[in-house]
Design an enzyme around this catalytic site. Structure first.
Site, mmCIF file in Angstrom:
data_model
loop_
_atom_site.group_PDB
_atom_site.id
_atom_site.type_symbol
_atom_site.label_atom_id
_atom_site.label_comp_id
_atom_site.label_asym_id
_atom_site.label_seq_id
_atom_site.Cartn_x
_atom_site.Cartn_y
_atom_site.Cartn_z
ATOM 1 N N ARG A 217 30.734 -60.108 51.399
ATOM 2 C CA ARG A 217 30.503 -61.347 50.657
ATOM 3 C C ARG A 217 30.775 -61.142 49.167
ATOM 4 O O ARG A 217 31.326 -62.005 48.490
ATOM 5 C CB ARG A 217 29.040 -61.756 50.854
ATOM 6 C CG ARG A 217 28.919 -63.155 51.344
ATOM 7 C CD ARG A 217 27.488 -63.508 51.617
ATOM 8 N NE ARG A 217 27.274 -64.916 51.369
ATOM 9 C CZ ARG A 217 26.086 -65.473 51.270
ATOM 10 N NH1 ARG A 217 24.997 -64.728 51.395
ATOM 11 N NH2 ARG A 217 25.965 -66.751 51.051
ATOM 12 N N LYS B 284 24.643 -79.058 48.096
ATOM 13 C CA LYS B 284 25.556 -78.822 46.969
ATOM 14 C C LYS B 284 27.005 -78.605 47.398
ATOM 15 O O LYS B 284 27.927 -79.024 46.705
ATOM 16 C CB LYS B 284 25.091 -77.608 46.155
ATOM 17 C CG LYS B 284 23.798 -77.852 45.383
ATOM 18 C CD LYS B 284 23.457 -76.630 44.543
ATOM 19 C CE LYS B 284 22.137 -76.812 43.816
ATOM 20 N NZ LYS B 284 21.882 -75.741 42.868
ATOM 21 N N ASN C 168 25.750 -56.469 46.367
ATOM 22 C CA ASN C 168 25.202 -57.340 47.412
ATOM 23 C C ASN C 168 24.929 -56.553 48.675
ATOM 24 O O ASN C 168 25.598 -55.577 48.975
ATOM 25 C CB ASN C 168 26.176 -58.487 47.713
ATOM 26 C CG ASN C 168 25.486 -59.611 48.463
ATOM 27 O OD1 ASN C 168 24.382 -60.015 48.082
ATOM 28 N ND2 ASN C 168 26.094 -60.108 49.523
ATOM 29 N N GLY D 50 25.581 -68.590 46.888
ATOM 30 C CA GLY D 50 25.965 -69.762 46.098
ATOM 31 C C GLY D 50 25.524 -69.636 44.650
ATOM 32 O O GLY D 50 26.284 -69.952 43.724
ATOM 33 N N ALA D 51 24.312 -69.171 44.425
ATOM 34 C CA ALA D 51 23.799 -69.069 43.059
ATOM 35 C C ALA D 51 24.596 -68.048 42.251
ATOM 36 O O ALA D 51 24.870 -68.248 41.060
ATOM 37 C CB ALA D 51 22.322 -68.688 43.092
ATOM 38 N N GLY E 107 23.380 -60.001 44.229
ATOM 39 C CA GLY E 107 23.572 -61.138 45.120
ATOM 40 C C GLY E 107 24.993 -61.665 45.028
ATOM 41 O O GLY E 107 25.690 -61.445 44.023
ATOM 42 N N ALA E 108 25.412 -62.347 46.095
ATOM 43 C CA ALA E 108 26.773 -62.889 46.123
ATOM 44 C C ALA E 108 26.790 -64.232 46.857
ATOM 45 O O ALA E 108 27.802 -64.620 47.429
ATOM 46 C CB ALA E 108 27.715 -61.898 46.802
ATOM 47 N N ASP F 134 24.570 -75.739 36.738
ATOM 48 C CA ASP F 134 23.738 -74.543 36.947
ATOM 49 C C ASP F 134 24.220 -73.420 36.030
ATOM 50 O O ASP F 134 23.423 -72.718 35.404
ATOM 51 C CB ASP F 134 23.804 -74.088 38.407
ATOM 52 C CG ASP F 134 23.008 -75.012 39.328
ATOM 53 O OD1 ASP F 134 22.012 -75.585 38.868
ATOM 54 O OD2 ASP F 134 23.398 -75.162 40.496
ATOM 55 N N THR G 275 25.380 -57.547 51.703
ATOM 56 C CA THR G 275 26.563 -57.664 52.557
ATOM 57 C C THR G 275 27.794 -57.503 51.662
ATOM 58 O O THR G 275 28.168 -58.412 50.929
ATOM 59 C CB THR G 275 26.591 -59.042 53.251
ATOM 60 O OG1 THR G 275 25.322 -59.264 53.861
ATOM 61 C CG2 THR G 275 27.691 -59.127 54.290
ATOM 62 N N ARG H 40 11.024 -80.094 40.831
ATOM 63 C CA ARG H 40 10.397 -80.417 39.533
ATOM 64 C C ARG H 40 11.272 -81.347 38.715
ATOM 65 O O ARG H 40 10.905 -81.756 37.626
ATOM 66 C CB ARG H 40 10.148 -79.136 38.731
ATOM 67 C CG ARG H 40 8.739 -78.620 38.851
ATOM 68 C CD ARG H 40 8.552 -77.849 40.116
ATOM 69 N NE ARG H 40 7.166 -77.593 40.429
ATOM 70 C CZ ARG H 40 6.814 -76.692 41.327
ATOM 71 N NH1 ARG H 40 7.738 -75.997 41.970
ATOM 72 N NH2 ARG H 40 5.551 -76.511 41.602
HETATM 73 P P1 ATR Z 1 21.861 -69.011 47.208
HETATM 74 O O1 ATR Z 1 22.705 -70.236 47.342
HETATM 75 O O2 ATR Z 1 20.472 -69.282 46.706
HETATM 76 O O3 ATR Z 1 22.529 -67.918 46.451
HETATM 77 P P2 ATR Z 1 22.515 -67.711 49.692
HETATM 78 O O4 ATR Z 1 23.919 -68.217 49.599
HETATM 79 O O5 ATR Z 1 21.819 -67.767 51.014
HETATM 80 O O6 ATR Z 1 21.575 -68.508 48.714
HETATM 81 O O7 ATR Z 1 22.484 -66.218 49.105
HETATM 82 C C1 ATR Z 1 21.337 -65.449 49.115
HETATM 83 C C2 ATR Z 1 21.621 -64.099 48.452
HETATM 84 O O8 ATR Z 1 20.420 -63.322 48.480
HETATM 85 C C3 ATR Z 1 22.688 -63.284 49.135
HETATM 86 O O9 ATR Z 1 23.350 -62.486 48.172
HETATM 87 C C4 ATR Z 1 21.865 -62.414 50.084
HETATM 88 O O10 ATR Z 1 22.497 -61.239 50.500
HETATM 89 P P3 ATR Z 1 23.484 -61.269 51.786
HETATM 90 O O11 ATR Z 1 24.792 -61.822 51.297
HETATM 91 O O12 ATR Z 1 23.570 -59.858 52.193
HETATM 92 O O13 ATR Z 1 22.804 -62.141 52.800
HETATM 93 C C5 ATR Z 1 20.689 -62.100 49.177
HETATM 94 N N1 ATR Z 1 19.481 -61.689 49.902
HETATM 95 C C6 ATR Z 1 18.627 -62.491 50.582
HETATM 96 N N2 ATR Z 1 17.595 -61.761 51.095
HETATM 97 C C7 ATR Z 1 17.825 -60.476 50.723
HETATM 98 C C8 ATR Z 1 17.138 -59.231 50.941
HETATM 99 N N3 ATR Z 1 16.003 -59.174 51.638
HETATM 100 N N4 ATR Z 1 17.660 -58.100 50.387
HETATM 101 C C9 ATR Z 1 18.811 -58.147 49.674
HETATM 102 N N5 ATR Z 1 19.512 -59.281 49.439
HETATM 103 C C10 ATR Z 1 19.031 -60.429 49.949
#
Ligand code: ATR
Length: 280
Positions: free
Chosen positions: A155, A65, A150, A129-130, A126-127, A101, A152, A15
């Site tokens: 991470r 990025k 997270n 890139g974002a 989450g952990a 960002d 994982t 966008r």
């Molecule tokens: P981005 O740059 O958008 O953050 P990324 O680096 O691929 O993308 O990170 C995706 C995040 O979403 C990670 O924290 C991932 O968890 P893992 O580190 O365990 O992979 C999380 N994520 C993606 N799908 C998920 C799911 N179904 N349940 C829980 N966490 C999820």
């Protein structure tokens, strides 16, 4: 005529051309901002060639990025710490890389929920890139107790350790299965995972333990109201959607390339919402 771009792969969904095109028109600036699809193998030669193509800079989006972080000549402080570049510009024949960002996230909360940075703690889901950008924003704004949850765990531990050099804040890591503990009395919750983007993702954390005055924010903006935001709204919590962050992260780039600090207006938000086909 100043020319800027957004490059990604794919990039057709972006966008950003709509946003920058709106501002170019609104401020009566003769310039351009176009989407360019660049495959990962071609990204480094594209970056090297931008001055020859008369570009003054642009945005870099998924999946480039981290590559941009490696390739630019000079990084701003935020990009250096976050490890990702989303905005680049030419200055004195050098390629600069910045990250907006994190500041877009903070500026959006400033506008929608002023005073948010007084929260005594925050939870990041989450952990990836974002999450790095969000963690940087929370630290910059002085949140003293930050909890990362997270799927994982390793991470999350890596992320916490990358930011372990500050003394004004504490970062704790929680297993995905320990969300209830992480959310105890939480005042700000930010989802940075891709959960909520697909219709099949209906998972929502149990929001019972969060503070009654908590702010719940999602960086996902398609759909605008993710299952998490819906659950938060239905629990009477304040919600902040991901579209505002997208609009606010665009402000510093436009100012660098075209010399005017643009405003995020309700009209711009409506324009993007209409484009997304989910105006409400
Ligand atoms: P981005 O740059 O958008 O953050 P990324 O680096 O691929 O993308 O990170 C995706 C995040 O979403 C990670 O924290 C991932 O968890 P893992 O580190 O365990 O992979 C999380 N994520 C993606 N799908 C998920 C799911 N179904 N349940 C829980 N966490 C999820």
């Amino acid at each position: 005529m100043p020319k800027a771009f957004v490059c990604g792969h794919p990039v057709a969904h972006s966008r950003s051309p709509l946003v920058h095109g709106y501002w170019l028109k609104r401020y009566d600036i003769t310039g351009s901002y176009d989407a360019i699809d660049i495959e990962p193998e071609r990204f480094s030669s594209f970056l090297r060639g931008i001055s020859g193509n008369d570009f003054i800079g642009g945005n870099v989006t998924i999946p480039h990025k981290e590559a941009a972080f490696e390739l630019v000549d000079i990084l701003d402080k935020a990009a250096g710490k976050i490890g990702a570049v989303n905005t680049i510009w030419l200055e004195d024949d050098k390629l600069f890389g910045g990250n907006t960002d994190w500041s877009g996230f903070a500026a959006n909360l400033d506008s929608v929920t002023p005073g948010w940075e007084d929260a005594s703690n925050a939870v990041i889901l989450g952990a990836g890139g974002a999450a790095r950008g969000i963690l940087y924003a929370l630290i910059q704004r002085g949140i003293p107790d930050i909890r990362i949850v997270n799927r994982t765990r390793l991470r999350a531990e890596q992320l916490a350790s990358d930011f372990s050099d500050g003394t004004a804040y504490k970062i704790s890591v929680f297993d995905w299965s320990a969300q209830l503990a992480a959310l105890q009395d939480s005042e700000l919750l930010v989802n940075t995972t891709s959960l909520g983007m697909n219709d099949s993702d209906t998972y929502v954390p149990d929001l019972t333990p969060v503070s009654g005055s908590a702010i719940v924010s999602d960086i996902v903006y398609t759909p605008l109201e993710t299952p998490l935001l819906r659950a938060a709204r239905e629990s009477g919590l304040k919600t902040v959607d991901g579209l505002g962050m997208l609009l606010h992260q665009a402000v510093p780039g436009f100012e660098k390339w075209f010399g005017v600090r643009p405003e995020v207006t309700p009209e711009l938000r409506d324009l993007v919402l209409r484009d997304m086909g989910s105006h409400r």
